[in-house]
Scaffold this motif. Sequence first.
Motif, PDB file in Angstrom:
ATOM      1  N   HIS A 140      -7.675   7.248  -6.398  1.00  0.00           N
ATOM      2  CA  HIS A 140      -8.183   6.838  -5.058  1.00  0.00           C
ATOM      3  C   HIS A 140      -9.238   5.834  -5.189  1.00  0.00           C
ATOM      4  O   HIS A 140     -10.458   6.304  -5.645  1.00  0.00           O
ATOM      5  CB  HIS A 140      -8.401   8.039  -4.324  1.00  0.00           C
ATOM      6  CG  HIS A 140      -7.084   8.681  -3.859  1.00  0.00           C
ATOM      7  ND1 HIS A 140      -6.309   8.623  -2.667  1.00  0.00           N
ATOM      8  CD2 HIS A 140      -6.380   9.467  -4.629  1.00  0.00           C
ATOM      9  CE1 HIS A 140      -5.249   9.295  -2.519  1.00  0.00           C
ATOM     10  NE2 HIS A 140      -5.265   9.839  -3.988  1.00  0.00           N
ATOM     11  N   GLU A 173       1.080   4.070  -2.942  1.00  0.00           N
ATOM     12  CA  GLU A 173       1.239   5.505  -2.708  1.00  0.00           C
ATOM     13  C   GLU A 173       2.247   6.458  -3.021  1.00  0.00           C
ATOM     14  O   GLU A 173       2.153   7.683  -3.614  1.00  0.00           O
ATOM     15  CB  GLU A 173       0.659   5.861  -1.422  1.00  0.00           C
ATOM     16  CG  GLU A 173      -0.908   5.098  -0.982  1.00  0.00           C
ATOM     17  CD  GLU A 173      -0.935   5.156   0.403  1.00  0.00           C
ATOM     18  OE1 GLU A 173       0.042   5.441   1.118  1.00  0.00           O
ATOM     19  OE2 GLU A 173      -1.980   4.719   0.891  1.00  0.00           O
ATOM     20  N   THR A 205      -1.484   6.340  -5.709  1.00  0.00           N
ATOM     21  CA  THR A 205      -2.626   5.549  -6.039  1.00  0.00           C
ATOM     22  C   THR A 205      -2.851   4.718  -4.546  1.00  0.00           C
ATOM     23  O   THR A 205      -1.832   4.158  -3.882  1.00  0.00           O
ATOM     24  CB  THR A 205      -2.644   4.597  -6.944  1.00  0.00           C
ATOM     25  OG1 THR A 205      -2.312   5.425  -8.402  1.00  0.00           O
ATOM     26  CG2 THR A 205      -3.818   3.539  -6.955  1.00  0.00           C
ATOM     27  N   HIS A 206      -4.071   4.932  -4.156  1.00  0.00           N
ATOM     28  CA  HIS A 206      -4.580   4.166  -2.944  1.00  0.00           C
ATOM     29  C   HIS A 206      -5.591   3.289  -3.313  1.00  0.00           C
ATOM     30  O   HIS A 206      -6.527   3.926  -3.966  1.00  0.00           O
ATOM     31  CB  HIS A 206      -4.874   5.245  -1.775  1.00  0.00           C
ATOM     32  CG  HIS A 206      -5.463   4.296  -0.574  1.00  0.00           C
ATOM     33  ND1 HIS A 206      -4.817   3.898   0.185  1.00  0.00           N
ATOM     34  CD2 HIS A 206      -6.849   4.208  -0.209  1.00  0.00           C
ATOM     35  CE1 HIS A 206      -5.601   3.249   1.130  1.00  0.00           C
ATOM     36  NE2 HIS A 206      -6.664   3.454   0.938  1.00  0.00           N
ATOM     37  N   ASP A 261       0.751  -1.253   0.198  1.00  0.00           N
ATOM     38  CA  ASP A 261      -0.046   0.199  -0.107  1.00  0.00           C
ATOM     39  C   ASP A 261       0.817   1.266   0.104  1.00  0.00           C
ATOM     40  O   ASP A 261       0.592   2.299  -0.610  1.00  0.00           O
ATOM     41  CB  ASP A 261      -1.080  -0.044   1.251  1.00  0.00           C
ATOM     42  CG  ASP A 261      -2.041  -0.949   1.119  1.00  0.00           C
ATOM     43  OD1 ASP A 261      -2.445  -1.326  -0.016  1.00  0.00           O
ATOM     44  OD2 ASP A 261      -2.662  -1.264   2.257  1.00  0.00           O
ATOM     45  N   ARG A 262       1.790   1.272   0.923  1.00  0.00           N
ATOM     46  CA  ARG A 262       2.810   2.635   0.912  1.00  0.00           C
ATOM     47  C   ARG A 262       3.701   2.566  -0.186  1.00  0.00           C
ATOM     48  O   ARG A 262       3.604   3.805  -0.847  1.00  0.00           O
ATOM     49  CB  ARG A 262       3.761   2.410   2.163  1.00  0.00           C
ATOM     50  CG  ARG A 262       2.967   2.340   3.399  1.00  0.00           C
ATOM     51  CD  ARG A 262       2.424   3.486   3.881  1.00  0.00           C
ATOM     52  NE  ARG A 262       0.945   3.318   3.497  1.00  0.00           N
ATOM     53  CZ  ARG A 262       0.037   2.829   3.825  1.00  0.00           C
ATOM     54  NH1 ARG A 262       0.101   2.011   4.838  1.00  0.00           N
ATOM     55  NH2 ARG A 262      -1.249   2.872   3.319  1.00  0.00           N
TER      56      ARG A 262
END
Length: 217
Positions: free
Chosen positions: A102, A77, A82-83, A73-74
């Motif tokens: 997002h 981002e 992008t999340h 995830d990190r």
Amino acid sequence: MAPERSLIAAIKADLIAHDRMAIGPGWVPSGRGLGAWWWRYRRNHHAAGVIILYRLREWARRRPTAFLPGLCDRLNEILHGTHISREVKLGTGVYFPHGCAHIHGDTEIGDGVVVGVYTGIGLRGGFFSSDMGTRGPRIGAYTRVGTGAKVLGAVTVGERAIIGAGAVVLDDVPEAATVVGVPARVVRQGPVGDELPAALARLERMRQMANQPPSEG
């Protein structure tokens, strides 16, 4: 139920599906060797990077790898802006041309959907609103979500729809429809059902005519 793909098989399917976005000579590599896979990543590292990190995260979530999902995830981002929240389900070959998207909530995005830059797909409403919930949109296969568009709430977007840049979708979108504006409204309805084969046949004839060499006269 079809057996679950392995991580490598799922990533390969995504990258091959991205070949359909060819924009010029040399975009689609020949062969399936290591160099071809590297080129599939290198030609558009945002699109490939987002989907690879998503697949790796989902693979890790089903295994005792406590740190890896959060790391994916990190990295998504930091590297791609992008999340994608943990409840989101992406089909094969979802394409993020430039990242910076997002996506959140219990959202499903079908095969081959193009998610433009600065888009937001997910929940709507506030804590005291009747729209508050955890279910996000269901977006059909091969839909295009334009730059800066928002698709919010428990809406259904039909296959092959086009969501214009900056549009805010708050209601269902029919299959093959083009919607624009705030809130989004249908401005064009493409072929559906029995109309589609005839429309595709016409398109193929037009392509053949365009590729014919000019006649001498």
